[in-house]
Design a protein around this motif. Sequence first.
Motif, PDB file in Angstrom:
ATOM      1  N   UNK A 313       0.779  -1.224   0.000  1.00 55.26           N
ATOM      2  CA  UNK A 313       0.000   0.000   0.000  1.00 55.26           C
ATOM      3  C   UNK A 313       0.810   1.273   0.000  1.00 55.26           C
ATOM      4  N   UNK A 314       2.144   1.182   0.037  1.00 53.17           N
ATOM      5  CA  UNK A 314       2.975   2.391  -0.014  1.00 53.17           C
ATOM      6  C   UNK A 314       2.719   3.117  -1.326  1.00 53.17           C
ATOM      7  N   UNK A 315       2.374   4.380  -1.255  1.00 57.70           N
ATOM      8  CA  UNK A 315       1.817   5.078  -2.411  1.00 57.70           C
ATOM      9  C   UNK A 315       2.795   5.166  -3.576  1.00 57.70           C
ATOM     10  N   UNK A 316       4.039   5.528  -3.327  1.00 57.47           N
ATOM     11  CA  UNK A 316       4.984   5.739  -4.424  1.00 57.47           C
ATOM     12  C   UNK A 316       5.495   4.431  -5.015  1.00 57.47           C
ATOM     13  N   UNK A 317       5.539   3.397  -4.208  1.00 51.43           N
ATOM     14  CA  UNK A 317       6.074   2.111  -4.683  1.00 51.43           C
ATOM     15  C   UNK A 317       5.438   1.000  -3.844  1.00 51.43           C
TER      16      UNK A 317
END
Length: 402
Positions: A313-317
């Motif tokens: 779920x980490x937005x950038x990666x």
Amino acid sequence: MGHVARRQILAGALGALSALALTSSSAADPRRSAKGDLRGVWLATVANRDWPSRKGLTAAEQRAELLVHLDTAVRRKLNAVILQVRPTADALWPSPYEPWAECLTGQQGRHPGWDPLGTAVEEAHRRGLELHAWCNPYRVANHTDPTRLSPSHPARANPGWVLPYGGKLYYNPGLPEVRRFVQDAMLDAVRRYEVDALHWDDYFYPYPVKGETFDDSAAHAAYGAGFATLGDWRRHNTDLLVRETSERIRQVRPGVRFGISPFGVWRNESADPEGSRTRAGVGTYDDLYADTRRWVREGWLDYVCPQLYWNVGFEAADYAELVRWWSGTVRGTPVDLYVGEALYKAGNPAQGKAWQDPAELSRHLTLAKSHPEVGGHVFFAGREMREDRIGAMQRVVQDHYR
């Protein structure tokens, strides 16, 4: 001989020896983890990150600490240790090419009184563990002063091979003589010892440093004709290093595997429609001049172990997105996929909320099971494997390695 044919021959030979293998504890099965079950840990020696705990320990103390790491791997139900044996263009074995590693005695070039790599191979195999020899191809020093290197260091004998950048010294990847030399130096370990694999990390051309230039202009002028851009030429140099090493491993010791652990993002989708749905600040193709996807598609590797050091779920990666992308990349190739896991983030108060949850890493393995291409996981790194601050590794073992 191609990877598939080589594997078929090895599989047949090992099948014939299976009865003997069941009764032998002196060597690990070099094909055991080739598909579906690699459980590994990186053991870093650069700057004494994991081992030895400090410079200048006696040979007996160094050996004792190494055995603790191997025993920890067994206790965590792992089957492979990836030991960094060439951290800064120096060696953890008696190499004719480079001096003894500074991390052992505190003085680069000083004999430590024993053979760390030879002992590691023997003791790992005694415990049923694979031993992968982890090398960094081009890093020379974590400083820019050549006079601090051992007097016998090749970088001092060949100052034209070396470039300073970002406070460190690097061999110049654009010089053919450098490319040949670093291959010779790394393959010496493969030739001398029954390692199960030669392993590289994510450093090729150095990570970009704002405001600085990696000044390989002279090499580019000499060897860059015919390439449309500087980046194309640099990627070509890295491709040559990978392809040539792959070919030479098969000549030196057939059956030894070749694996690379790149930074987890090849290219963002915004830069290339075939890239991952990520917004990473760095990509291996454009910033490290490492076309990691090509190496897989060409079959130059036996395994790829991308460092997917982000939470689900980490937005950038997003971990889930990158597992999907890498699974698609290896699909239909002879290259095995293992996932690099950020055990070092678990319980670290400097990391985000997700990494304070002991179940985060276990969720990674659960998610990866939905991708049949994923053949295992490798955890960074040895110190955290032993300490296990919040029990994240214990949770992985309970949920997945029983």
